[in-house]
Design a protein around this motif. Structure first.
Motif, PDB file in Angstrom:
ATOM      1  N   UNK A  50       0.854  -1.183   0.000  1.00 36.34           N
ATOM      2  CA  UNK A  50       0.000   0.000   0.000  1.00 36.34           C
ATOM      3  C   UNK A  50       0.892   1.235   0.000  1.00 36.34           C
ATOM      4  N   UNK A  51       0.746   2.067  -1.018  1.00 34.95           N
ATOM      5  CA  UNK A  51       1.583   3.246  -1.167  1.00 34.95           C
ATOM      6  C   UNK A  51       0.736   4.492  -0.913  1.00 34.95           C
ATOM      7  N   UNK A  52       1.038   5.195   0.198  1.00 35.81           N
ATOM      8  CA  UNK A  52       0.299   6.404   0.539  1.00 35.81           C
ATOM      9  C   UNK A  52       0.961   7.601  -0.125  1.00 35.81           C
ATOM     10  N   UNK A  53       0.265   8.168  -1.083  1.00 33.12           N
ATOM     11  CA  UNK A  53       0.764   9.330  -1.785  1.00 33.12           C
ATOM     12  C   UNK A  53       0.128  10.594  -1.246  1.00 33.12           C
ATOM     13  N   UNK A  54      -0.415  10.533  -0.083  1.00 37.53           N
ATOM     14  CA  UNK A  54      -1.195  11.653   0.310  1.00 37.53           C
ATOM     15  C   UNK A  54      -0.586  12.449   1.409  1.00 37.53           C
ATOM     16  N   UNK A  55      -1.348  12.857   2.201  1.00 36.13           N
ATOM     17  CA  UNK A  55      -1.271  14.232   2.542  1.00 36.13           C
ATOM     18  C   UNK A  55      -1.701  14.517   3.953  1.00 36.13           C
ATOM     19  N   UNK A  64       5.106  17.783  -0.845  1.00 32.46           N
ATOM     20  CA  UNK A  64       6.092  17.711  -1.915  1.00 32.46           C
ATOM     21  C   UNK A  64       7.331  16.944  -1.501  1.00 32.46           C
ATOM     22  N   UNK A  65       7.791  17.153  -0.258  1.00 34.18           N
ATOM     23  CA  UNK A  65       8.961  16.418   0.240  1.00 34.18           C
ATOM     24  C   UNK A  65       8.680  14.918   0.325  1.00 34.18           C
ATOM     25  N   UNK A  66       7.488  14.590   0.781  1.00 31.29           N
ATOM     26  CA  UNK A  66       7.136  13.171   0.910  1.00 31.29           C
ATOM     27  C   UNK A  66       7.074  12.500  -0.455  1.00 31.29           C
ATOM     28  N   UNK A  67       6.480  13.179  -1.428  1.00 30.18           N
ATOM     29  CA  UNK A  67       6.419  12.618  -2.777  1.00 30.18           C
ATOM     30  C   UNK A  67       7.817  12.456  -3.361  1.00 30.18           C
ATOM     31  N   UNK A  68       8.686  13.449  -3.114  1.00 27.67           N
ATOM     32  CA  UNK A  68      10.061  13.367  -3.619  1.00 27.67           C
ATOM     33  C   UNK A  68      10.797  12.181  -2.999  1.00 27.67           C
ATOM     34  N   UNK A  69      10.557  11.929  -1.713  1.00 32.35           N
ATOM     35  CA  UNK A  69      11.190  10.802  -1.039  1.00 32.35           C
ATOM     36  C   UNK A  69      10.730   9.474  -1.643  1.00 32.35           C
ATOM     37  N   UNK A  97      -6.545  20.674  -6.389  1.00 38.96           N
ATOM     38  CA  UNK A  97      -6.310  20.369  -7.791  1.00 38.96           C
ATOM     39  C   UNK A  97      -4.845  20.298  -8.147  1.00 38.96           C
ATOM     40  N   UNK A  98      -4.003  21.051  -7.404  1.00 35.42           N
ATOM     41  CA  UNK A  98      -2.566  21.063  -7.703  1.00 35.42           C
ATOM     42  C   UNK A  98      -1.939  19.675  -7.577  1.00 35.42           C
ATOM     43  N   UNK A  99      -2.478  18.855  -6.645  1.00 36.59           N
ATOM     44  CA  UNK A  99      -1.862  17.557  -6.399  1.00 36.59           C
ATOM     45  C   UNK A  99      -1.910  16.675  -7.642  1.00 36.59           C
ATOM     46  N   UNK A 100      -3.033  16.703  -8.352  1.00 35.84           N
ATOM     47  CA  UNK A 100      -3.177  15.878  -9.545  1.00 35.84           C
ATOM     48  C   UNK A 100      -2.319  16.396 -10.699  1.00 35.84           C
ATOM     49  N   UNK A 101      -1.864  17.650 -10.596  1.00 37.39           N
ATOM     50  CA  UNK A 101      -0.981  18.214 -11.609  1.00 37.39           C
ATOM     51  C   UNK A 101       0.478  18.200 -11.183  1.00 37.39           C
ATOM     52  N   UNK A 102       0.743  17.705  -9.972  1.00 38.18           N
ATOM     53  CA  UNK A 102       2.104  17.707  -9.455  1.00 38.18           C
ATOM     54  C   UNK A 102       2.992  16.786 -10.296  1.00 38.18           C
ATOM     55  N   UNK A 103       4.116  17.308 -10.850  1.00 42.32           N
ATOM     56  CA  UNK A 103       4.972  16.488 -11.722  1.00 42.32           C
ATOM     57  C   UNK A 103       5.582  15.286 -11.015  1.00 42.32           C
ATOM     58  N   UNK A 104       5.853  15.413  -9.712  1.00 39.66           N
ATOM     59  CA  UNK A 104       6.421  14.281  -8.975  1.00 39.66           C
ATOM     60  C   UNK A 104       5.410  13.155  -8.847  1.00 39.66           C
TER      61      UNK A 104
END
Length: 480
Positions: A50-55, A64-69, A97-104
């Motif tokens: 289970x991969x938590x990409x959230x928040x 952003x730091x968590x996604x980069x990690x 909405x920014x999260x769904x557009x986040x390049x990471x």
């Protein structure tokens, strides 16, 4: 390295140990992965399942730091992507909405897409304290359409979120399991949506097999009868096997019968057991539920509230008995589960006069000599804190006396529970759960051999079960 006897265990048994630990805290799984190399790969399989990409409540910068990690981990160890089966996105921010557009995030999804078996389950929503409103539902549908989810998604959990777009179901043809918890829609016409998001032409519609909804009637209504823009329903109900909802929310229950009508030849398990958020009241089920055409129904479970009633009311049990009476005599039911919450105070005026005899008779009629497992749990909800043997002991005794004869039928394996059972070390039944065939057989033998009552105060129920498995089947047993 492992020392005997652990070093003698097969890979399957090591995997079983890890699977059991995985149901506990994540830290224990991390610790186990460091104890020996034999556990490392197995633990990583569950850690990265289970991969938590959230928040949560984190700031945009922290997210952003968590996604980069996570991106760095997947870049360094691409094989971890092969373990991921569930994507969990938990959003708190109003402007999301920014999260769904986040390049990471997009890059992470691209890495997962390269897996031989990309994730098949999506859990999306917000915390109970702050429901999420999807800021840009069109972008949400677009991202899913462009990702692997449009081809792999089989399980969808939506929790505490509003503005959910109906095309979400249409673009996921392999969707089989859906759970909706406090979910709603704001769109009614969908006129501004692109035609490809609303058209079923050249699409395979998702065929649901398991459906669980609570406080989500606005979305469920659209799933049953889609707005004109869609021309056809967005899901097919013709193979639904398991249905779960709350029996105490009128708008939810209004959606029940249309689903039952569409699944009369396939539905196997019906759980009216979900807890409604807010005030709970017992609805007149006889006017909301007719199970007579459910030819393949095997499991029926109900959580009901019994309160004091006056002369103008027929009583909750009589209403439930009317529902049960509509079940055909040639039914296939193997499991009945009733969880009754009795609300009131001593002497419980009206509650003891409920139609307990009628309930007993309906259970016997439904069994009709075929094997039937019955779970009957009764709990008195007092208005003040009192011990279980003060006041409510009378009602437990009367109910037990009325239903005790069910144990005289060899085809009915009856399990009774009330709070006085705590003193014998017996916990309540898990609500809405059905034991496996092996567990049913063992518990029935356990009851018949009197081990259940004699040993319950000395051994937990799971230990008794393990003891019986060992005695009857020679299965390995841990402990004394």
């Amino acid at each position: 390295m492992l020392n005997p006897p652990l070093s003698l265990l097969s890979y399957d048994l090591l995997a079983y140990i890890v699977e059991h630990i995985s149901t506990l805290r994540d830290e224990r799984l991390h610790n186990l992965s460091l104890t020996d190399r034999a556990f490392t790969h197995l633990c990583q399989t569950y850690i990265f399942r289970s991969l938590k990409l959230g928040t949560g409540s984190a700031t945009k910068r922290k997210i952003g730091r968590k996604l980069a990690k996570m991106k760095k981990i997947l870049n360094d160890k691409p094989s971890f992507a092969n373990c991921v089966r569930v994507i969990h996105i938990d959003v708190l921010h109003e402007r999301n909405g920014w999260l769904l557009n986040d390049p990471t995030l997009i890059n992470i999804l691209q890495l997962l897409a390269k897996s031989p078996m990309p994730p098949h389950e999506l859990r999306f929503g917000g915390p109970m304290s702050c429901p999420l409103t999807i800021e840009d539902p069109l972008l949400f549908v677009g991202r899913l359409t462009q990702s692997f989810f449009s081809q792999t998604l089989t399980t969808l959990h939506l929790t505490e979120c509003k503005n959910v777009p109906l095309p979400l179901f249409l673009i996921c043809p392999k969707l089989r399991r859906v759970r909706l918890d406090h979910v709603g829609v704001t769109e009614e016409s969908y006129d501004e949506y692109p035609g490809e998001y609303c058209s079923s032409r050249d699409r395979t519609l998702p065929t649901l097999e398991v459906f669980d909804y609570r406080d989500s009637h606005s979305l469920v209504k659209q799933m049953i009868a889609s707005p004109p823009r869609f021309h056809t329903p967005v899901v097919l109900w013709s193979k639904l096997r398991v249905l779960t909802l709350s029996p105490h929310e009128e708008k939810e229950m209004a959606c029940l019968q249309p689903i039952l009508d569409a699944t009369s030849d396939t539905l196997e398990e019906l759980y009216l057991t979900s807890l409604h958020v807010g005030e709970r009241k017992q609805l007149p089920l006889a006017g909301l539920l007719n199970p007579k055409d459910l030819s393949r129904l095997r499991v029926f479970a109900l959580y009901a509230i019994i309160k004091k009633f006056n002369e103008k009311e027929s009583g909750a049990l009589r209403d439930i008995n009317i529902v049960l009476s509509k079940i055909s005599a040639s039914n296939q039911i193997t499991n009945l589960s009733f969880d009754f919450s009795i609300s009131g105070k001593h002497p419980f005026g009206g509650c003891l006069e409920q139609d307990w005899v009628g309930l007993r008779d309906e259970i016997i009629r439904i069994s009709a000599g075929k094997p039937l497992e019955l779970e009957l749990e009764t709990t008195v909800s007092l208005k003040s804190f009192q011990s279980p043997d003060v006041g409510d002991g009378t009602i437990y005794k009367r109910i037990a006396e009325t239903t005790a004869s069910l144990s005289d039928f060899p085809s009915i394996c009856a399990h009774f529970w009330n709070p006085t059972c705590w003193s014998s070390g017996l916990a309540p039944f898990p609500r809405g759960q059905v034991r496996s065939r092996c567990r049913r057989i063992c518990l029935q033998k356990l009851t018949q051999s009197c081990i259940f009552t004699n040993a319950a105060s000395s051994y937990p129920l799971d230990d008794l079960f393990a003891h019986l498995l060992y005695r009857e089947h020679g299965f390995a047993q841990a402990g004394p």
